[in-house]
Design an enzyme around this catalytic site. Structure first.
Site, PDB file in Angstrom:
ATOM      1  N   HIS A   1       0.838  -1.195   0.000  1.00 47.16           N
ATOM      2  CA  HIS A   1       0.000   0.000   0.000  1.00 47.16           C
ATOM      3  C   HIS A   1       0.870   1.240   0.000  1.00 47.16           C
ATOM      4  O   HIS A   1       1.919   1.282   0.631  1.00 47.16           O
ATOM      5  CB  HIS A   1      -0.914   0.015   1.230  1.00 47.16           C
ATOM      6  CG  HIS A   1      -2.186   0.737   0.979  1.00 47.16           C
ATOM      7  ND1 HIS A   1      -3.298   0.116   0.442  1.00 47.16           N
ATOM      8  CD2 HIS A   1      -2.542   2.030   1.156  1.00 47.16           C
ATOM      9  CE1 HIS A   1      -4.276   0.992   0.315  1.00 47.16           C
ATOM     10  NE2 HIS A   1      -3.843   2.163   0.740  1.00 47.16           N
TER      11      HIS A   1
ATOM     12  N   ASP B   1     -13.914   1.647   6.226  1.00 42.62           N
ATOM     13  CA  ASP B   1     -12.938   2.473   5.511  1.00 42.62           C
ATOM     14  C   ASP B   1     -13.515   2.973   4.189  1.00 42.62           C
ATOM     15  O   ASP B   1     -13.259   4.111   3.801  1.00 42.62           O
ATOM     16  CB  ASP B   1     -11.624   1.733   5.268  1.00 42.62           C
ATOM     17  CG  ASP B   1     -10.625   2.648   4.591  1.00 42.62           C
ATOM     18  OD1 ASP B   1     -10.356   3.728   5.156  1.00 42.62           O
ATOM     19  OD2 ASP B   1     -10.164   2.338   3.487  1.00 42.62           O
TER      20      ASP B   1
ATOM     21  N   ARG C   1     -13.944  11.532   3.847  1.00 47.13           N
ATOM     22  CA  ARG C   1     -12.737  12.334   4.102  1.00 47.13           C
ATOM     23  C   ARG C   1     -12.327  13.083   2.841  1.00 47.13           C
ATOM     24  O   ARG C   1     -11.921  14.247   2.890  1.00 47.13           O
ATOM     25  CB  ARG C   1     -11.588  11.429   4.574  1.00 47.13           C
ATOM     26  CG  ARG C   1     -11.766  10.932   5.998  1.00 47.13           C
ATOM     27  CD  ARG C   1     -10.797   9.803   6.302  1.00 47.13           C
ATOM     28  NE  ARG C   1      -9.417  10.193   6.168  1.00 47.13           N
ATOM     29  CZ  ARG C   1      -8.446   9.390   5.723  1.00 47.13           C
ATOM     30  NH1 ARG C   1      -8.707   8.141   5.375  1.00 47.13           N
ATOM     31  NH2 ARG C   1      -7.222   9.829   5.624  1.00 47.13           N
TER      32      ARG C   1
ATOM     33  N   SER D   1      -6.868   3.886   8.165  1.00 41.95           N
ATOM     34  CA  SER D   1      -7.472   3.577   6.865  1.00 41.95           C
ATOM     35  C   SER D   1      -6.651   2.485   6.159  1.00 41.95           C
ATOM     36  O   SER D   1      -7.180   1.469   5.706  1.00 41.95           O
ATOM     37  CB  SER D   1      -7.508   4.859   6.015  1.00 41.95           C
ATOM     38  OG  SER D   1      -7.699   4.564   4.664  1.00 41.95           O
TER      39      SER D   1
ATOM     40  N   LYS E   1      -7.525  -1.942   6.068  1.00 42.14           N
ATOM     41  CA  LYS E   1      -7.673  -2.693   4.803  1.00 42.14           C
ATOM     42  C   LYS E   1      -6.669  -3.844   4.748  1.00 42.14           C
ATOM     43  O   LYS E   1      -6.971  -4.932   4.277  1.00 42.14           O
ATOM     44  CB  LYS E   1      -7.413  -1.775   3.605  1.00 42.14           C
ATOM     45  CG  LYS E   1      -8.543  -0.836   3.280  1.00 42.14           C
ATOM     46  CD  LYS E   1      -8.316  -0.155   1.941  1.00 42.14           C
ATOM     47  CE  LYS E   1      -7.335   0.977   1.978  1.00 42.14           C
ATOM     48  NZ  LYS E   1      -7.853   2.277   2.305  1.00 42.14           N
TER      49      LYS E   1
HETATM   50  N1  URA Z   1      -4.410   5.565   1.401  1.00 46.13           N
HETATM   51  C1  URA Z   1      -5.443   5.015   2.091  1.00 46.13           C
HETATM   52  O1  URA Z   1      -5.843   3.879   1.849  1.00 46.13           O
HETATM   53  N2  URA Z   1      -5.994   5.743   3.050  1.00 46.13           N
HETATM   54  C2  URA Z   1      -5.583   6.978   3.372  1.00 46.13           C
HETATM   55  O2  URA Z   1      -6.137   7.567   4.272  1.00 46.13           O
HETATM   56  C3  URA Z   1      -4.520   7.550   2.642  1.00 46.13           C
HETATM   57  C4  URA Z   1      -3.947   6.812   1.658  1.00 46.13           C
END
Ligand code: URA
Length: 426
Positions: free
Chosen positions: A81, A160, A167, A182, A186
């Site tokens: 990520h 999320d 957001r 967040s 995930k």
């Molecule tokens: N990537 C994400 O999945 N969440 C965030 O808040 C910022 C970047």
């Protein structure tokens, strides 16, 4: 605790308990707490922050808002990520590269957020590509193809999915605990044993300084460790865009070229560094030579095609996805060296062209974007092309052009290109 009391408590800098977070986030997912109260609470979090314990509790509550995937039956599962950047298409290159190297990449990605792009929006610029896989299809594809990327669903970390969109529309993205929760919610729900985090630093990132990025990385490493996952984090530059293409379809095409060994250099270097970290953490051969061989032999690209096909995408269009028909070339007003190229401004330019969202649920235009012909350190003569905008006439074009002009700073002195990988943390 009532929603108004939650907002008030955070507004005064209070620390929430697990039970409070469960009731509030659970109520939001169930449709009992409205968007406007959650938005007010998010803004309070942006200003007042969260303790490390509170951030870990929020992550756990968000991860448990849906199912937790069990990938323990699959070998060497790796997830990756990025904290978000401009021109950041690394997942599109890295996922098939890791899979070709023997890892199983099973990943849940997001859409564009603020001025940054999102992997799901990019993948959806491939005609037919499905990003709404069921848990069953997700698992089966991980097992058979070795690579699968899906979007947020009602089954996996749905909290999320809802908070992310809210957001984005309420300027509450920029918060270390909210970003950490967040991302890690995930990752925990996705079930992979190994997690590689690309924590972006610089003007185009949510974390503007190495110190902030390091704190975010440490927070996420701590959350991962508590959940018994192997986590590695790289801090990488996001002061200028990554690669040369910014915009959904343009970025997919650039990722395709990268998988075919045609650079651009910075994108390729970052993907190799992330792949090395992920494979080593997963206990697989992580030599640079082996990775380069996977690219030069065509195996990494063949894995990419197999993945796209498995999710319904039309592989015949890869490398030449549809672009917006109107072009405008931005030219250098003088001779000199590119001293700065503000990623934030380039990201905003693409967003106002329609490549990102201003409101929750907005449709985006996959064909608009920017191709950069010069980057920091390059020498240009007056009149040379700095960038090409792909647009559709009126929509945001004037603002995009002004932002792009403002993104470039030309100087008499040669400037060094920024260091790409600043640090690796484990
Ligand atoms: N990537 C994400 O999945 N969440 C965030 O808040 C910022 C970047």
């Amino acid at each position: 605790m009532r929603a108004t009391d939650m907002i008030d408590k955070k507004r005064h800098g209070g620390e929430h308990t697990r039970e409070e977070l469960e009731a509030f986030i659970g109520g939001y997912v169930a449709g009992e707490v409205p968007d406007y109260q959650v938005a007010a609470w998010l803004m309070a979090v942006v200003f007042r922050g969260m303790t490390v314990r509170e951030t870990a509790e929020l992550t756990a509550v968000m991860a448990h808002s849906g199912d937790l995937l069990d990938l323990s039956g699959l070998p060497h599962t790796v997830d990756k990520h990025s904290t978000g950047g401009v021109g950041d298409k690394t997942s599109l290159v890295l996922a098939p590269l890791l899979a070709a190297a023997g890892a199983v990449v099973a990943k849940m990605s997001g859409r564009g957020l603020g001025h940054t792009g999102g992997t799901i929006d990019k993948l959806e610029s491939i005609p037919g590509f499905r990003t709404d896989l069921s848990e069953r299809d997700f698992y089966r594809q991980a097992e058979t193809v070795g690579v699968v990327i899906t979007g947020q669903s009602k089954e996996l970390a749905p909290a999320d999915g809802l908070l992310y969109a809210l957001r984005d529309a309420t300027a509450t993205v920029q918060s270390l605990p909210l970003i950490a929760a967040s991302i890690m919610s995930k990752k925990l729900a996705g079930g992979a044993r190994t997690i590689v985090l690309d924590v972006k630093v610089g003007s185009g990132a949510f974390m503007k300084t190495p110190a902030e990025a390091r704190e975010l990385a440490r927070t996420m490493l701590g959350i991962g460790e508590r959940a018994n996952r192997n986590v590695r984090a790289l801090l990488s530059d996001m002061s200028e865009p990554l690669g040369r293409a910014v915009g959904n379809a343009l970025e997919v095409d650039e990722a395709v070229r990268c998988l075919q060994g045609e650079g651009p250099e910075d994108l390729q270097a970052l993907c190799l560094a992330l792949a090395e970290a992920g494979l080593a953490a997963a206990g697989l051969d992580a030599s640079r030579a082996a990775l380069q061989e996977l690219i030069s032999s065509g195996r990494a690209f063949a894995t990419f095609e197999a993945w796209v096909r498995a999710q319904g995408g039309d592989v015949s269009q890869l490398g030449h996805l549809e672009r917006a028909p109107d072009r405008h070339t931005l030219r250098a007003p003088r001779s000199g060296y590119v001293a700065r190229l503000e990623a934030l401004e380039v990201g905003q330019a693409v967003k106002v062209l329609g490549g990102g969202r201003s409101r929750k649920g907005d449709a985006i235009d996959p064909g608009v974007g920017v191709v950069l012909h010069a980057k920091v350190g390059d020498e240009v003569a007056a009149g040379d092309a700095l960038a090409t905008l792909y647009h559709r006439g009126g929509r945001g074009f004037e603002e995009a052009l002004a932002r792009l002009e403002g993104a470039f700073t030309l100087a008499d002195e040669a400037a060094a290109a920024p260091e790409l990988v600043l640090e690796t943390l484990a």
